[in-house]
Design a protein around this motif. Structure first.
Motif, mmCIF file in Angstrom:
data_model
loop_
_atom_site.group_PDB
_atom_site.id
_atom_site.type_symbol
_atom_site.label_atom_id
_atom_site.label_comp_id
_atom_site.label_asym_id
_atom_site.label_seq_id
_atom_site.Cartn_x
_atom_site.Cartn_y
_atom_site.Cartn_z
ATOM 1 N N UNK B 675 4.669 25.468 18.936
ATOM 2 C CA UNK B 675 5.138 24.068 18.799
ATOM 3 C C UNK B 675 4.997 23.699 17.262
ATOM 4 N N UNK B 676 5.663 24.047 16.327
ATOM 5 C CA UNK B 676 5.599 24.217 14.845
ATOM 6 C C UNK B 676 5.641 23.033 14.052
ATOM 7 N N UNK B 677 4.758 22.498 13.694
ATOM 8 C CA UNK B 677 4.656 21.167 12.870
ATOM 9 C C UNK B 677 4.881 21.516 11.414
ATOM 10 N N UNK B 678 5.234 20.596 10.430
ATOM 11 C CA UNK B 678 5.277 21.206 9.177
ATOM 12 C C UNK B 678 4.035 21.264 8.558
ATOM 13 N N UNK B 679 3.848 22.660 7.522
ATOM 14 C CA UNK B 679 2.758 22.866 6.965
ATOM 15 C C UNK B 679 3.227 22.635 5.274
ATOM 16 N N UNK B 680 2.182 22.847 4.610
ATOM 17 C CA UNK B 680 2.247 22.521 3.052
ATOM 18 C C UNK B 680 3.280 23.381 2.356
ATOM 19 N N UNK B 681 3.473 24.389 2.872
ATOM 20 C CA UNK B 681 4.396 25.330 2.252
ATOM 21 C C UNK B 681 5.894 25.045 2.616
ATOM 22 N N UNK B 682 5.940 24.433 3.826
ATOM 23 C CA UNK B 682 7.396 24.011 3.934
ATOM 24 C C UNK B 682 7.830 22.997 3.258
ATOM 25 N N UNK B 683 7.138 22.393 2.482
ATOM 26 C CA UNK B 683 7.859 21.256 2.031
ATOM 27 C C UNK B 683 7.665 21.010 0.435
ATOM 28 N N UNK B 684 8.605 20.025 0.056
ATOM 29 C CA UNK B 684 8.376 19.865 -1.384
ATOM 30 C C UNK B 684 7.703 18.352 -1.738
ATOM 31 N N UNK B 685 7.726 18.029 -2.745
ATOM 32 C CA UNK B 685 6.839 16.791 -2.951
ATOM 33 C C UNK B 685 7.626 15.958 -2.165
ATOM 34 N N UNK B 686 7.185 14.651 -1.585
ATOM 35 C CA UNK B 686 7.872 13.775 -0.908
ATOM 36 C C UNK B 686 7.650 12.282 -2.189
ATOM 37 N N UNK B 687 8.710 12.082 -2.746
ATOM 38 C CA UNK B 687 8.692 10.749 -3.642
ATOM 39 C C UNK B 687 8.750 9.616 -2.495
ATOM 40 N N UNK B 688 8.114 8.549 -2.862
ATOM 41 C CA UNK B 688 8.164 7.050 -2.157
ATOM 42 C C UNK B 688 8.364 6.352 -3.232
ATOM 43 N N UNK B 689 9.291 5.295 -3.083
ATOM 44 C CA UNK B 689 9.742 4.302 -3.851
ATOM 45 C C UNK B 689 9.512 2.912 -2.927
ATOM 46 N N UNK B 690 8.641 2.192 -3.442
ATOM 47 C CA UNK B 690 8.484 1.056 -2.596
ATOM 48 C C UNK B 690 9.137 -0.096 -3.363
ATOM 49 N N UNK B 691 9.895 -0.818 -2.301
ATOM 50 C CA UNK B 691 10.843 -2.050 -2.746
ATOM 51 C C UNK B 691 9.782 -3.169 -2.243
ATOM 52 N N UNK B 692 9.868 -4.499 -2.730
ATOM 53 C CA UNK B 692 8.916 -5.801 -2.130
ATOM 54 C C UNK B 692 9.882 -6.784 -1.887
ATOM 55 N N UNK B 693 10.782 -6.947 -0.936
ATOM 56 C CA UNK B 693 11.217 -8.172 -0.517
ATOM 57 C C UNK B 693 10.368 -8.748 0.497
ATOM 58 N N UNK B 694 9.704 -9.889 -0.062
ATOM 59 C CA UNK B 694 8.861 -10.395 0.731
ATOM 60 C C UNK B 694 9.116 -10.896 2.174
ATOM 61 N N UNK B 695 8.319 -10.785 3.099
ATOM 62 C CA UNK B 695 8.588 -11.226 4.426
ATOM 63 C C UNK B 695 8.233 -12.742 4.406
ATOM 64 N N UNK B 696 8.939 -13.555 4.934
ATOM 65 C CA UNK B 696 8.693 -15.172 5.012
ATOM 66 C C UNK B 696 7.879 -15.453 5.976
ATOM 67 N N UNK B 697 7.493 -14.413 6.893
ATOM 68 C CA UNK B 697 6.312 -14.543 8.092
ATOM 69 C C UNK B 697 5.131 -14.456 7.481
ATOM 70 N N UNK B 698 4.899 -14.164 6.459
ATOM 71 C CA UNK B 698 3.356 -13.359 5.981
ATOM 72 C C UNK B 698 3.091 -14.310 4.650
ATOM 73 N N UNK B 699 1.922 -14.842 4.466
ATOM 74 C CA UNK B 699 1.483 -15.639 3.248
ATOM 75 C C UNK B 699 1.843 -14.534 1.957
ATOM 76 N N UNK B 700 1.419 -13.379 1.947
ATOM 77 C CA UNK B 700 1.823 -12.806 1.000
ATOM 78 C C UNK B 700 2.727 -12.013 1.015
ATOM 79 N N UNK B 701 3.764 -12.018 2.021
ATOM 80 C CA UNK B 701 4.895 -11.443 2.093
ATOM 81 C C UNK B 701 4.903 -9.868 2.717
ATOM 82 N N UNK B 702 3.776 -9.749 3.320
ATOM 83 C CA UNK B 702 3.538 -8.368 3.911
ATOM 84 C C UNK B 702 4.593 -7.990 5.183
#
Lengths: 158, 747
Positions: B675-702
């Motif tokens: 049952x083969x889960x990904x290993x480090x050599x299977x993968x490239x860097x994974x770039x993560x781009x965070x957007x912040x559209x505030x959640x009206x249901x949380x005081x800080x928008x989380x």
């Protein structure tokens, strides 16, 4: 089954234990020596969570018998930090958020140190193939790779 | 709750990449996980499991096992309580079978002995007589009228009569007139898909240590996503009162939903009750695969109509999920999520669940959504290919936005899908050149997110530090985020706050760490608890100054006089107030308890480049970028970590991971080698781009961020493979043999 006395060195200290002939080094470390930093994720050498070094060689301690450690020097995660602070790899894992749940972290740190001991300046590809025996299910490995690279840079400049 | 009326904040602590408070413990091996705890006089437990996928238990003879030297207790399903609700009874019967075994690996009996070796030897001495029954593991076969019946009489009322008794659940969502929509389309594509069951694959196997005294009081240490859920289930299954059982959550070595229920914990308690000694049980990896929660396996039909300009005119989906041998409601979440990314005039989804001889489904990160969205996003992509349309522009053209009536009913508030798509469009990845034999795929993803029951305490220590007691196991850095929000609200440095995770006797109920709820809901509760403490501190200061409490405000970690009649006093800091607390009324603490809603849905977009090896069928992921709306990223490192980790779990699901059964229902690959889960050599860097559209249901928008990232990879990679290899696969995983077969068929 009769137990066997074994004399070793663990993290630089002389250590003696008795164990059954079929008992793994991982079970000895965890259950007899109180060193629970090495984890059992599979027991079959597929996940690397139990990584330690035996006379400097990286091994899965679940695939080594306790009796095979006779006369050997064992290094575990518990010996990575010295009295005056964290190893650069440990600090880099915290600084680069290279852990989430942390269960694979001891094994990956031991494995990464074993690599840097041999090769202080591995390429990303070399690093990814060296760590291919250490499964992490949380991070996608990205931050782990960044952390090891950062620690390697720091160790080279030290 | 509308927090969007609160002034936009200039954050001081929230948003910083702080060091996590449990970091040193976890890089030095000090952190204690499920298997790391021991107790004096402890016995080791082991569990006997069924070798059959489906069989009647004719008899169980434990005589020889009980007689073995060193064996202290043997239990079976008969040692559990009888009366409880149906859902808990299913959990009970999954922990130790009653009457029938329902899948390969189903627990039948358990032993506690002086050592693990003796316990395992004793298992061989338990004689179980089985009458083997026909079995079924395929969901489509299980729904046929002639299928072996896994459990009878489990269908809910809405299931029409005349179907196999395995069909337990049916649901329907949507609005508008799909047939009229299809008639208005320039192209309609109708496809069927299957997805394999996959396992959460946490590296830490289930482990627990139970100790029950002769007075019936018990302590349980275990690796879990929710200690209160464990207490609720175990106390019912053991026939105990909740107050008699204290559950402490260990550090948790991954869960992803799979540790939101119990497997070994009631067994260890029953053994401890019988033996009168502490009992530890640690699963092997094989046991984890055979007997704990895979996600559902699915079979899905999707039909979508599109104009030649790219507007979707209608969409329908029929989802057939199997949650294994027990009733499972996950299909309803798939049916709701399937078309959530789109603003549609006509949409309809139908969900069915069928019993099969597979392990009982456990939640896995956005349960039910990846499968459904994989099928929908694959058809959308095929329409784009056939109509020669840009797949990103088509998604933008049809994107759900604020005010869209969602495909599952509610009207969306502020959501980040459009911004996320625009970010993907603007990113260099989208325009980067591809070599021959390479392909680029994209997919949207969605998850509802959840709030839930939460109880926290916040203590103002006399030295000016702050302690937070919360109840949700920290599975990926949440202690840091909780501490940051407390520090932000109180106006003190992060380093002065320490967050600990309490046992079930120390707080009110906390729901499990699931639904991407912890940073949202526990954060919300901590902010409210901090405000409670601030109000109390201001009242103390008002008394010292001899003015009205309303004339004291809290700014930057100190109480200050405010208003025309407050007078002039130098600010009193939190530390000064804390030091005087014994003289001004005693200890100061803030609390908050609530059932939080307003979690705010989450959208993501993934872009992936792949290359397919035409000789081996192997797919190599070359580049991967994740775009996701986090509302407000409290600790961006750990938000990125969720996005990267979820993406890689999805990559494994897309390319390799699957439960493989033989014709008799035996699981053929219960280990990390097969049952083969990904290993480090299977993968490239994974770039993560965070957007912040505030959640009206949380005081800080989380917003919660944990689950959405596992949703898009399945279709994103399928779409990329389709463009790289010129073949569209409709079955997951796209393992090398399947891809090779498709390439060969293509000629």
């Amino acid at each position: 089954m009769k137990t066997v006395p074994v004399s070793t060195t663990i993290n630089g200290d002389a250590a003696e234990f008795i164990c059954a002939p079929d008992e793994t080094l991982l079970d000895v470390l965890r259950n007899r020596m109180g060193l629970t930093g090495a984890k059992e994720g599979c027991g079959t050498g597929d996940c690397g969570a139990c990584s330690v070094t035996l006379d400097g060689r990286l091994v899965c301690s679940c695939l080594v018998l306790g009796v095979e450690a006779e006369g050997a020097e064992i290094a575990t995660i518990e010996g990575l930090a010295t009295g005056d602070g964290l190893h650069p790899l440990q600090q880099a894992f915290i600084d680069h958020a290279a852990l989430q749940c942390g269960i694979c972290t001891p094994g990956i740190l031991v494995a990464a140190k074993a690599l840097l001991d041999k090769n202080p300046d591995p390429s990303e590809t070399e690093l990814r193939y060296w760590l291919a025996g250490n499964l992490c299910r949380c991070t996608g490995y990205d931050k782990i790779i960044r952390a090891v690279q950062a620690a390697a840079r720091q160790m080279r400049s030290a | 709750m509308a927090f969007d009326t609160e002034p936009k904040r200039d954050f001081k602590v929230v948003g910083r990449r702080v060091a996590r408070p449990d970091g040193i413990d976890k890089v030095t091996g000090r952190a204690l996980y499920g298997a790391d705890m021991s107790a004096p006089g402890m016995l080791m437990g082991a569990i006997l499991r069924s070798p059959h996928a489906h069989a009647e238990i004719v008899s169980i003879d434990v005589t020889a096992a009980v007689a073995l030297d060193g064996v202290k207790a043997v239990v079976t399903g008969a040692d559990f309580a009888d009366a409880m609700d149906a859902a808990t009874a299913d959990v009970r019967d999954n922990c130790l079978a009653r009457g029938k075994v329902l899948y390969d690996g189903h627990a039948v009996a358990a032993v506690a002995a002086a050592s693990g070796a003796i316990a395992r030897a004793a298992l061989d001495l338990i004689k179980v007589e089985y009458r083997v029954l026909p079995s079924v593991t395929d969901v489509d076969l299980a729904m046929r009228a002639d299928a072996p019946v896994v459990q009878a009489g489990r269908a809910v009322e809405v299931v029409p009569v005349g179907l196999s008794e395995n069909v337990t659940d049916h649901c329907e969502f949507g609005h508008g007139d799909p047939e009229a929509g299809f008639a208005a389309a320039d192209l309609v594509i109708d496809r069927s898909f299957t997805t394999a069951a996959t396992h959460q694959g946490y590296i830490e196997p289930h482990a627990c240590l139970a100790s029950m005294g002769p007075d019936g009081k018990a302590d349980l240490w275990c690796t879990t996503q929710g200690q209160w859920a464990v207490r609720t289930a175990c106390s019912a299954i053991l026939g105990m009162r909740a107050s008699q059982l204290r559950v402490t959550a260990s550090e948790i070595g991954g869960g992803f939903g799979g540790k939101t229920t119990v497997f070994i914990e009631p067994v260890a308690l029953a053994l401890s009750r019988k033996a009168g000694r502490p009992v530890k049980i640690v699963m092997s990896r094989t046991e984890v695969f055979r007997a704990t929660g895979p996600t559902v396996a699915s079979s899905i039909d999707v039909k979508i109509g599109m104009t030649k300009e790219g507007r979707i005119t209608a969409g329908t989906a029929t989802l057939r999920y199997t949650g294994g041998a027990f009733p499972c409601g996950t299909v309803a979440m798939g049916a709701q999520a399937a078309f959530a990314a789109y603003d549609l005039a006509a949409v309809r989804t139908f969900g069915w669940n069928a019993l099969t001889n597979r392990p009982k489904e456990a939640a896995y990160r956005a349960p039910g959504a990846p499968q459904a969205i994989y099928a929908v996003e694959s058809v959308v992509d095929e329409l784009c290919q056939k109509l020669a349309l840009d797949p990103l522009e088509v998604r933008l053209l049809n994107a759900a936005r604020e005010g869209t009536r969602s495909s599952y009913g509610p009207t969306f508030e502020a959501i980040g899908l459009e911004a996320t798509l625009e970010a993907a469009k603007a990113h260099p990845h989208y325009a980067a050149p591809l070599a021959a034999g390479q392909g680029r795929g994209l997919s949207c993803g969605f998850w509802f997110n959840f709030g839930g029951n939460t109880s926290v305490s916040l203590t103002i220590n006399t030295d000016g530090t702050v302690g937070i007691t919360e109840g949700n196991p920290d599975i990926g850095g949440s202690r840091a985020a909780i501490s940051q929000m407390a520090a932000e609200e109180l106006g003190i440095p992060y380093e002065q706050v320490r967050t600990v995770i309490a046992d079930t006797s120390s707080l009110g109920h906390n729901d499990v760490t699931d639904g991407s709820r912890v940073t949202f809901a526990v954060g919300l509760a901590v902010i409210k608890a901090a405000r409670d403490a601030i109000a109390k501190m201001c009242a103390r200061v008002a008394r010292i100054w001899g003015i009205d409490p309303e004339a004291v405000e809290w700014v930057d970690g100190a109480a200050r006089p405010t208003g025309p009649n407050a007078g002039t006093f130098p600010p009193m800091t939190l530390a000064e107030i804390a030091a005087l607390s014994f003289k001004t009324g005693g200890p100061i603490a803030g609390h908050h308890e609530s059932n939080a809603d307003g979690a705010g849905v989450s959208f993501g977009v993934h872009l992936v480049d792949v290359e397919v090896d035409r000789e081996t069928g192997a797919t190599k992921v070359l580049r991967y970028t994740v775009f996701q709306d986090a509302g407000k990223a409290v600790q961006p490192d750990y938000v990125e970590g969720q996005m990267q980790g979820g993406a890689v779990q999805g990559i494994g699901w897309a390319l390799n991971e699957e439960y493989i059964h033989d014709a008799e229902g035996h699981l053929l690959n219960p280990g990390f080698l097969d049952y083969r889960v990904p290993v480090a050599s299977d993968l490239p860097p994974i770039e993560a781009v965070i957007l912040e559209i505030p959640n009206p249901g949380h005081p800080y928008g989380v917003r919660g961020v944990g689950e959405t990232p596992i949703v898009p990879p399945l279709a994103a990679i399928a779409n990329a493979v389709s463009r790289a290899a010129g073949v569209r696969l409709t079955a997951l995983p796209m393992s090398p043999p399947r891809v090779l077969k498709a390439l060969t068929a293509q000629g």
